[in-house]
Design a protein around this motif. Structure first.
Motif, PDB file in Angstrom:
ATOM      1  N   VAL A 283       0.773  -1.102  -0.126  1.00  0.00           N
ATOM      2  CA  VAL A 283       0.061  -0.025   0.103  1.00  0.00           C
ATOM      3  C   VAL A 283       0.883   1.056   0.069  1.00  0.00           C
ATOM      4  O   VAL A 283       1.783   1.523   0.776  1.00  0.00           O
ATOM      5  CB  VAL A 283      -1.037   0.044   1.263  1.00  0.00           C
ATOM      6  N   ALA A 284       0.771   2.122  -1.118  1.00  0.00           N
ATOM      7  CA  ALA A 284       1.178   3.357  -0.971  1.00  0.00           C
ATOM      8  C   ALA A 284       0.809   4.492   0.265  1.00  0.00           C
ATOM      9  O   ALA A 284      -0.102   4.325   0.785  1.00  0.00           O
ATOM     10  CB  ALA A 284       1.283   4.305  -2.379  1.00  0.00           C
ATOM     11  N   HIS A 285       1.896   5.166   0.464  1.00  0.00           N
ATOM     12  CA  HIS A 285       1.801   6.158   1.521  1.00  0.00           C
ATOM     13  C   HIS A 285       1.329   7.538   1.178  1.00  0.00           C
ATOM     14  O   HIS A 285       1.610   8.056   0.097  1.00  0.00           O
ATOM     15  CB  HIS A 285       2.996   6.238   2.443  1.00  0.00           C
ATOM     16  N   ASP A 286       0.251   8.155   1.925  1.00  0.00           N
ATOM     17  CA  ASP A 286      -0.081   9.468   1.591  1.00  0.00           C
ATOM     18  C   ASP A 286      -0.407  10.132   2.821  1.00  0.00           C
ATOM     19  O   ASP A 286      -1.567  10.109   3.186  1.00  0.00           O
ATOM     20  CB  ASP A 286      -1.435   9.404   0.439  1.00  0.00           C
ATOM     21  N   PHE A 287       0.502  10.323   3.580  1.00  0.00           N
ATOM     22  CA  PHE A 287       0.365  10.966   4.797  1.00  0.00           C
ATOM     23  C   PHE A 287      -0.306  12.484   4.899  1.00  0.00           C
ATOM     24  O   PHE A 287      -1.135  12.519   5.789  1.00  0.00           O
ATOM     25  CB  PHE A 287       1.702  11.173   5.655  1.00  0.00           C
ATOM     26  N   ASN A 288      -0.147  13.219   3.913  1.00  0.00           N
ATOM     27  CA  ASN A 288      -0.988  14.515   3.678  1.00  0.00           C
ATOM     28  C   ASN A 288      -2.522  14.120   3.522  1.00  0.00           C
ATOM     29  O   ASN A 288      -3.203  14.850   4.277  1.00  0.00           O
ATOM     30  CB  ASN A 288      -0.380  15.195   2.672  1.00  0.00           C
ATOM     31  N   GLY A 289      -2.694  12.922   2.660  1.00  0.00           N
ATOM     32  CA  GLY A 289      -4.041  12.666   2.491  1.00  0.00           C
ATOM     33  C   GLY A 289      -4.679  12.241   3.702  1.00  0.00           C
ATOM     34  O   GLY A 289      -5.804  12.319   4.000  1.00  0.00           O
ATOM     35  N   LEU A 290      -3.866  11.429   4.596  1.00  0.00           N
ATOM     36  CA  LEU A 290      -4.648  10.981   5.871  1.00  0.00           C
ATOM     37  C   LEU A 290      -4.772  12.226   6.702  1.00  0.00           C
ATOM     38  O   LEU A 290      -5.741  12.219   7.478  1.00  0.00           O
ATOM     39  CB  LEU A 290      -3.727  10.180   6.628  1.00  0.00           C
ATOM     40  N   ARG A 291      -3.997  13.013   6.909  1.00  0.00           N
ATOM     41  CA  ARG A 291      -4.220  14.191   7.883  1.00  0.00           C
ATOM     42  C   ARG A 291      -5.163  15.102   7.377  1.00  0.00           C
ATOM     43  O   ARG A 291      -5.781  15.661   8.081  1.00  0.00           O
ATOM     44  CB  ARG A 291      -2.936  14.972   7.980  1.00  0.00           C
TER      45      ARG A 291
END
Length: 330
Positions: A283-291
């Motif tokens: 699974v790719a990471h999208d930390f901004n999208g999570l926040r």
């Protein structure tokens, strides 16, 4: 070794499949008041055959959760989990545990009652409730407007899923939650979703209206354990933030407080692609999208490599859950 605490946090964990028992086994050793809410939409393999034959909720996921929370000796577990060979004709692919659950469900005229009785017999440390007391059928509406029914068939289409919903398998009544499920959610200190297949293990529970509403109203910490791998026909090309978007889309509001994300890389060429053919890439990471969706992100090495497969390390995950539920290091 079992850990003992004066205050046992009430932790409700919701899901199904192979991911749920991994976390429950580690939770069992941490002196928590555990409630497992388990999907009853499985229609494949032994579970599918049994629910067609004798009109019961599918027993497979419930069986695995019973074993995960039981302290019975290993030999008893091995017997309960024994699966008959393919060449055994009538019994082919059935596990002894599934047959026992089916028999007790017929005796008590209730899979719910069967699981409560088995919980006592197997010395289960916690509570196990099927999400609904009736067998459910999972339906997927794809983004191209087509639809498929049946948990085992949905991923085979390899189409993008717009949303899923459930119906009662044997009648036209609206699906409702099992007794005590809503109360367990209302009284929880923490609610944990996953790990498990997003559309076919986690969401079949959440799209039952009573469960969805109680989770949206809860004051408990709601934690999502994000899958490590994408899944064929379900979450292809998904980032961790995409998983949250799908959950929020189904409940029509942002409701996840914290996401646990694995950041450790799976060694190239490690996975046994034949044995674990439903998994694709990490699974790719999208930390901004999570926040952006209001999630606190806990990223760490939660990876366990075992038997050519990729799993969550239950002990590491549970350590983070307890830091969250107590608000401090414990």
């Amino acid at each position: 070794m079992k850990t003992y605490r004066i205050r046992k946090p009430k932790i409700v964990i919701i899901g199904g499949g192979t991911g749920l028992p991994v976390i429950l086994k580690s939770l069992r050793d941490q002196s928590a008041d555990i409630t497992a809410i388990v999907t009853v939409a499985d229609d494949g393999g032994s579970s599918g055959k049994l629910r067609e034959s004798i009109n019961i909720a599918p027993p497979g996921d419930l069986r695995n959760v019973l074993v995960a929370l039981s302290d019975m000796p290993q030999i008893y577990e091995d017997i309960f989990q024994y699966r008959f060979k393919q060449e055994d004709q009538f019994l082919a692919d059935h596990t002894i545990g599934n047959l026992i659950i089916a028999a007790l469900s017929e005796m008590r005229n209730s899979t719910y009652e069967a699981i409560q009785l088995l919980s006592k017999i197997m010395h289960v440390d916690g509570h196990i409730y099927p999400a609904s007391e009736n067998s459910l059928t999972l339906h997927a509406k794809y983004k191209d407007g087509t639809e498929e029914s049946g948990e085992s068939k949905i991923a085979l289409e390899r189409k993008q899923i717009d949303y899923v919903y459930v119906t009662n398998t044997y009648n036209a009544e609206k699906p409702i939650a099992s007794r005590k499920v809503v109360t367990a959610i209302e009284e929880a200190d923490m609610i944990v979703l996953g790990p498990g297949s997003l559309y076919t293990s986690i969401l079949p529970n959440l799209v039952i209206e009573e469960i969805a509403e109680s989770i949206k109203k809860t004051k408990a910490e709601v934690v999502y354990i994000c899958n490590i791998m994408t899944q064929k026909g379900e979450t292809e090309y998904f980032s961790d933030a995409d998983h949250i978007r799908v959950l929020n889309h189904h409940l029509k509001t942002p409701f996840i407080n914290t996401v646990l994300v694995n950041t450790e890389k799976v060694p190239q060429g490690y996975m046994n692609a034949e044995k674990y053919d439903e998994y694709l890439v990490q699974v790719a990471h999208d930390f901004n999208g999570l926040r952006e969706q209001g999630c606190r992100v806990i990223s760490a090495d939660f990876l366990e490599l075992k038997n050519g497969g990729v799993f969550h390390d239950g002990q590491k995950v549970v350590e983070e859950l307890f830091r969250l539920v107590f608000g401090t290091s414990y």
